[in-house]
Write an enzyme that holds these catalytic residues in place. Structure first.
Site, PDB file in Angstrom:
ATOM      1  N   PHE A  26      11.356  22.238  10.226  1.00  0.00           N
ATOM      2  CA  PHE A  26      10.342  21.195  10.096  1.00  0.00           C
ATOM      3  C   PHE A  26       9.747  20.836  11.450  1.00  0.00           C
ATOM      4  O   PHE A  26      10.473  20.505  12.392  1.00  0.00           O
ATOM      5  CB  PHE A  26      10.955  19.917   9.507  1.00  0.00           C
ATOM      6  CG  PHE A  26      11.182  19.958   8.031  1.00  0.00           C
ATOM      7  CD1 PHE A  26      10.189  19.559   7.139  1.00  0.00           C
ATOM      8  CD2 PHE A  26      12.398  20.392   7.518  1.00  0.00           C
ATOM      9  CE1 PHE A  26      10.406  19.587   5.768  1.00  0.00           C
ATOM     10  CE2 PHE A  26      12.627  20.422   6.150  1.00  0.00           C
ATOM     11  CZ  PHE A  26      11.616  20.019   5.269  1.00  0.00           C
ATOM     12  N   ASP A  27       8.420  20.881  11.527  1.00  0.00           N
ATOM     13  CA  ASP A  27       7.729  20.283  12.647  1.00  0.00           C
ATOM     14  C   ASP A  27       8.023  18.776  12.598  1.00  0.00           C
ATOM     15  O   ASP A  27       8.404  18.249  11.549  1.00  0.00           O
ATOM     16  CB  ASP A  27       6.224  20.567  12.492  1.00  0.00           C
ATOM     17  CG  ASP A  27       5.391  19.908  13.562  1.00  0.00           C
ATOM     18  OD1 ASP A  27       5.791  19.961  14.742  1.00  0.00           O
ATOM     19  OD2 ASP A  27       4.337  19.334  13.220  1.00  0.00           O
ATOM     20  N   LEU A  28       7.817  18.079  13.710  1.00  0.00           N
ATOM     21  CA  LEU A  28       8.102  16.638  13.753  1.00  0.00           C
ATOM     22  C   LEU A  28       6.821  15.810  13.620  1.00  0.00           C
ATOM     23  O   LEU A  28       6.583  15.160  12.610  1.00  0.00           O
ATOM     24  CB  LEU A  28       8.838  16.297  15.050  1.00  0.00           C
ATOM     25  CG  LEU A  28       9.178  14.825  15.305  1.00  0.00           C
ATOM     26  CD1 LEU A  28      10.011  14.229  14.179  1.00  0.00           C
ATOM     27  CD2 LEU A  28       9.895  14.678  16.650  1.00  0.00           C
ATOM     28  N   ASP A  29       5.967  15.862  14.650  1.00  0.00           N
ATOM     29  CA  ASP A  29       4.734  15.070  14.655  1.00  0.00           C
ATOM     30  C   ASP A  29       3.769  15.543  13.572  1.00  0.00           C
ATOM     31  O   ASP A  29       3.377  16.709  13.542  1.00  0.00           O
ATOM     32  CB  ASP A  29       4.034  15.172  16.015  1.00  0.00           C
ATOM     33  CG  ASP A  29       4.843  14.538  17.136  1.00  0.00           C
ATOM     34  OD1 ASP A  29       5.737  13.732  16.837  1.00  0.00           O
ATOM     35  OD2 ASP A  29       4.570  14.852  18.306  1.00  0.00           O
TER      36      ASP A  29
END
Length: 223
Positions: free
Chosen positions: A8-11
Site C-alpha cells: 500500500f502506498d501511504l499518501d
C-alpha cells in the site's frame, strides 16, 4: 505455497496528507524568499518524491538549492506537518478484511521511513501491517520501482502473488517494472485517466472496493 501480499502506498491511499504536505512546501518556499502557490495548486506534489516536486517548483536541478528546500520542509513536517493528516474512511476495516483473506500487508511509500512509521503508529495501524517500507532521508529508494524491488527481495515475495495499491502513476509504473499487478485508487490525488494510461489493472473508487478487486485479480493471476 506462495505468500500473497499487498503493498500500500501511504499518501493519497491510506491517509489524506494534503494539509501537512502543502503547508510544509509553502513554508519552505516562503523561507527561501519565494511566493508560494495556494495549497489547492500543490495537489500534484502529493505522491512524487519531494526532490522532484521542488525541482519543478523552483525550476532548478541545483542540488544545494533543492537540499535547502527539503531541509526547510522537513523542519516543519517532522514536528507539525506529520500530523496535519487524516485517515481515509474504512481503511482499518479494509485492511482487516484483506488480512483475514490471507494476505500479508506492507506500506510502500516514497516518504522517508522514519516519518511513515510515525504516521502509521499515530493512526494505530501498526497491527494491520507486516512491515512499513519507505525511502531513506538521502533519497535512496524514493523512486517507487526501487522501493518495490527492495521489498520483494527483503520479504521474499513472488511478483505473481503481490499487488501494489496506490493513487499515482509512480505506483503503477513501479509495479509494472516488477511484473506485479496494480490497483489504482481514485479517492486519492491521481485521476482515473492517469492510472489507466499507465497500466493499472483495476480501479478502486473507495477503500472498501479493494478486497473484491484483489479477489478478481487473484483469479486472473492464477487462471
Amino acid at each position: 505455497m506462495l505468500s500473497k501480499a499487498v503493498l500500500f502506498d501511504l499518501d493519497g491511499t491510506l491517509t489524506d496528507p494534503k494539509l501537512g504536505i502543502t503547508r510544509c512546501i509553502q513554508y519552505a518556499l516562503s523561507e527561501m524568499g519565494y511566493k508560494p502557490p495556494d495549497g489547492d495548486r500543490l495537489h500534484w506534489c502529493i505522491g512524487p518524491p519531494l526532490k522532484n516536486s521542488f525541482s519543478q517548483l523552483l525550476n532548478t536541478s541545483e542540488d544545494k538549492l533543492l537540499e535547502r528546500a527539503i531541509s526547510l520542509y522537513r523542519s516543519r513536517f517532522s514536528t507539525v506537518g506529520l500530523f496535519e493528516n487524516s485517515l481515509y474512511p474504512q481503511i482499518p476495516e479494509t485492511l482487516q478484511t484483506i488480512r483475514s483473506a490471507g494476505y500479508k500487508t506492507f506500506v510502500a511509500t516514497s516518504k522517508p521511513y522514519i516519518y511513515a512509521t510515525r504516521i502509521i503508529e499515530h493512526f494505530a495501524l501498526s497491527p494491520l501491517f507486516d512491515g512499513v517500507y519507505g525511502s531513506e532521508l538521502d533519497g535512496t529508494r524514493s523512486v517507487k520501482g526501487d522501493l518495490i524491488h527492495h521489498i520483494l527481495l527483503k520479504e521474499q515475495l513472488s511478483p505473481s502473488a503481490t499487488v501494489m495499491v496506490g493513487d499515482r502513476l509512480h505506483d503503477i509504473i513501479g509495479a509494472k517494472q516488477h511484473n506485479i499487478a496494480s490497483i489504482g485508487v481514485t479517492y486519492g490525488y491521481g485521476t482515473e485517466q492517469e492510472l489507466k494510461v499507465n497500466g493499472a489493472d483495476s480501479i478502486a473508487r473507495f477503500p472498501d472496493d479493494i478486497p473484491m478487486l484483489l479477489k478478481d485479480l487473484r483469479l486472473k493471476m492464477f487462471s
